[in-house]
Design a protein around this motif. Structure first.
Motif, PDB file in Angstrom:
ATOM      1  N   TYR A 173     -21.477 -18.207  27.128  1.00  0.00           N
ATOM      2  CA  TYR A 173     -21.874 -17.390  28.577  1.00  0.00           C
ATOM      3  C   TYR A 173     -20.913 -17.710  29.431  1.00  0.00           C
ATOM      4  O   TYR A 173     -20.759 -16.741  30.289  1.00  0.00           O
ATOM      5  CB  TYR A 173     -23.217 -18.539  28.662  1.00  0.00           C
ATOM      6  N   LEU A 174     -20.094 -18.656  29.751  1.00  0.00           N
ATOM      7  CA  LEU A 174     -19.260 -18.943  30.658  1.00  0.00           C
ATOM      8  C   LEU A 174     -18.139 -17.969  30.321  1.00  0.00           C
ATOM      9  O   LEU A 174     -17.328 -17.337  31.587  1.00  0.00           O
ATOM     10  CB  LEU A 174     -18.619 -20.356  30.731  1.00  0.00           C
ATOM     11  N   SER A 175     -17.660 -17.650  29.346  1.00  0.00           N
ATOM     12  CA  SER A 175     -16.687 -16.637  29.066  1.00  0.00           C
ATOM     13  C   SER A 175     -17.280 -15.246  29.413  1.00  0.00           C
ATOM     14  O   SER A 175     -16.357 -14.551  29.824  1.00  0.00           O
ATOM     15  CB  SER A 175     -16.314 -16.632  27.657  1.00  0.00           C
ATOM     16  N   CYS A 176     -18.712 -15.115  29.083  1.00  0.00           N
ATOM     17  CA  CYS A 176     -18.947 -13.748  29.526  1.00  0.00           C
ATOM     18  C   CYS A 176     -18.903 -13.564  30.922  1.00  0.00           C
ATOM     19  O   CYS A 176     -18.689 -12.523  31.426  1.00  0.00           O
ATOM     20  CB  CYS A 176     -20.345 -13.554  28.815  1.00  0.00           C
ATOM     21  N   VAL A 177     -19.291 -14.708  31.740  1.00  0.00           N
ATOM     22  CA  VAL A 177     -19.252 -14.384  33.079  1.00  0.00           C
ATOM     23  C   VAL A 177     -18.126 -14.228  33.640  1.00  0.00           C
ATOM     24  O   VAL A 177     -17.995 -13.524  34.637  1.00  0.00           O
ATOM     25  CB  VAL A 177     -19.896 -15.833  33.700  1.00  0.00           C
ATOM     26  N   SER A 178     -17.018 -15.071  33.109  1.00  0.00           N
ATOM     27  CA  SER A 178     -15.517 -14.686  33.421  1.00  0.00           C
ATOM     28  C   SER A 178     -15.300 -13.195  33.417  1.00  0.00           C
ATOM     29  O   SER A 178     -14.616 -12.576  34.149  1.00  0.00           O
ATOM     30  CB  SER A 178     -14.739 -15.584  32.814  1.00  0.00           C
ATOM     31  N   VAL A 179     -15.783 -12.704  32.199  1.00  0.00           N
ATOM     32  CA  VAL A 179     -15.231 -11.416  31.835  1.00  0.00           C
ATOM     33  C   VAL A 179     -15.790 -10.429  33.007  1.00  0.00           C
ATOM     34  O   VAL A 179     -15.271  -9.463  33.331  1.00  0.00           O
ATOM     35  CB  VAL A 179     -15.476 -11.066  30.525  1.00  0.00           C
ATOM     36  N   ILE A 180     -17.414 -10.693  32.929  1.00  0.00           N
ATOM     37  CA  ILE A 180     -17.909  -9.786  33.934  1.00  0.00           C
ATOM     38  C   ILE A 180     -17.510  -9.780  35.266  1.00  0.00           C
ATOM     39  O   ILE A 180     -17.393  -8.730  35.918  1.00  0.00           O
ATOM     40  CB  ILE A 180     -19.504 -10.222  33.972  1.00  0.00           C
ATOM     41  N   ALA A 181     -16.949 -10.874  35.780  1.00  0.00           N
ATOM     42  CA  ALA A 181     -16.410 -11.122  37.163  1.00  0.00           C
ATOM     43  C   ALA A 181     -15.178 -10.296  37.280  1.00  0.00           C
ATOM     44  O   ALA A 181     -15.103  -9.619  38.428  1.00  0.00           O
ATOM     45  CB  ALA A 181     -16.288 -12.787  37.445  1.00  0.00           C
ATOM     46  N   VAL A 182     -14.272 -10.548  36.332  1.00  0.00           N
ATOM     47  CA  VAL A 182     -13.091  -9.708  36.550  1.00  0.00           C
ATOM     48  C   VAL A 182     -13.536  -8.324  36.457  1.00  0.00           C
ATOM     49  O   VAL A 182     -12.682  -7.468  37.285  1.00  0.00           O
ATOM     50  CB  VAL A 182     -12.207  -9.967  35.332  1.00  0.00           C
TER      51      VAL A 182
END
Length: 404
Positions: A173-182
């Motif tokens: 989930y944190l990886s997904c949040v990082s990708v979404i943020a970028v």
């Protein structure tokens, strides 16, 4: 009873539950003395912004503030399926009904998120229109862009929560949040140059994310627990300052001393108490984060003063750190598991001196290394690092001799 009626029945029941929870806290005295005056004062200040902006507002990056505020609202997006405990028994034979509740929950979540995203835009509207000189069409583009990413974030959270468990769920989930943020901040910059293409792509990504979430595996047991937690979230928020919360007990294998092996060879009560304290301190991440932050900030502070003053400042920092650790010791020694044993004052003093000496050792060594670097560069930092640690261990050893 139909699928749609079942969903709206549960949605209406949830609204009533939340309304009762808020009504129990927001009585007429709260409205009369707090909320109504706050609305009048806040509304008046907001209307004044539409007439004249303050001078300092011209130098502020309001568009960046809007993007950050919208991204915070994006991360709060969730999909609720509105499953209940009895569905474990009665709805398993009706997978089409469960999927219908899931589908209606996505639609309702999209409408609710569309209203939530309006909040930061409305609050920043005077600054965006007057200070940033944005048009209404541009604001609509940013609104639809943020709404699309909120659906992507909600779908990502829904899928990871149902497919994965434990640390894997949070890592993904944190990886997904990082990708979404970028992608959010990068594509938000594209809205000024290619608005139509950017918006079409983000809307397409949102639709595909929702379709993937709709076809993903649904963990009914977990969704029932998540729904129960969502129903009680308002009550927990209102009662958090009234009722003392009891921490949830979790049994986890520690990273340090996994087999609970001994640290010291001696087995007297004071040494055992110090050993327990060291293990409890090192195994709690919040303690280590605060302690490392204290060492970092204090080390930077030492570089801002002359070397002679930095050497004197180490004494003050050591006293501050020692008092801090004593306060934490007082809370730890009073815990039920530790306090049940009959520790004598001598054993407690021995335990705190021994554990405090070892916890403070890295800080003293780093501070001395900083002073050595200020006096003579890297060549003096290593000797001062060693000298500071030796002096601190000698002082701690002298104190321990008085409690043996």
């Amino acid at each position: 009873m139909t699928k749609r009626r079942l969903f709206f029945t549960r949605l209406k029941r949830d609204w009533k539950t939340q309304a009762k929870a808020w009504a129990s806290a927001l009585d007429w005295t709260v409205w009369l003395y707090l909320l109504i005056p706050a609305l009048i004062i806040g509304g008046g200040m907001y209307l004044e912004l539409w007439e004249t902006l303050p001078a300092w507002s011209e130098a502020m990056p309001w568009l960046l503030f809007a993007k950050i505020s919208l991204f915070i609202m994006i991360l709060l997006a969730r999909i609720r399926v509105y499953l209940e405990a009895a569905d474990r028994l009665f709805m398993l034979q009706r997978p089409a009904w469960i999927q219908a509740l899931r589908r209606y929950g996505m639609m309702y979540g999209g409408l609710k998120q569309a209203a939530a995203i309006l909040l930061p835009l409305v609050l920043l509207l005077p600054f965006l229109l007057k200070a940033e000189q944005l048009s209404w069409s541009t604001l609509m583009l940013y609104y639809l862009h943020a709404w699309s990413f909120s659906m992507i974030a909600a779908a990502a959270e829904h899928v990871t929560a149902n497919v994965l468990l434990g640390w894997r769920k949070w890592a993904v989930y944190l990886s997904c949040v990082s990708v979404i943020a970028v992608f959010y901040f990068v594509s938000a910059g594209w809205l000024s140059s290619s608005p139509a293409v950017t918006l079409i792509l983000t809307l397409f990504a949102a639709v595909m994310s929702l379709i993937a979430a709709l076809r993903a595996k649904l963990n009914i047991e977990l969704e029932v627990e998540r729904e129960q937690s969502a129903k009680l979230k308002t009550t927990e928020l209102l009662m958090s300052q009234v009722i003392e919360s009891k921490p949830k007990i979790n049994f986890r294998k520690p990273f340090l001393w996994t087999k609970s092996q001994r640290i010291f060879k001696t087995s007297d009560a004071g040494t055992i108490l110090a050993e327990m304290r060291l293990k409890a301190y090192a195994r709690k991440l919040s303690h280590l984060q605060v302690w490392l932050g204290f060492i970092s900030i204090s080390s930077v502070a030492l570089t801002l003063v002359p070397p002679a003053a930095a050497a004197a400042l180490i004494i003050a920092l050591a006293a501050m750190g020692a008092n801090w650790l004593r306060a934490q010791w007082s809370q730890w020694i009073a815990e039920e598991f530790i306090a049940q044993y009959s520790w004598t004052d001598r054993q407690k003093n021995y335990g705190i001196v021994l554990s405090r000496g070892l916890i403070m050792l890295p800080a003293i060594a780093v501070w001395c290394a900083v002073v050595g670097f200020l006096l003579g560069g890297v060549w003096l930092s290593v000797p001062f690092f060693t000298l500071g640690g030796v002096i601190w261990l000698f002082i701690s050893w002298q104190l321990l001799k008085s409690y043996k």
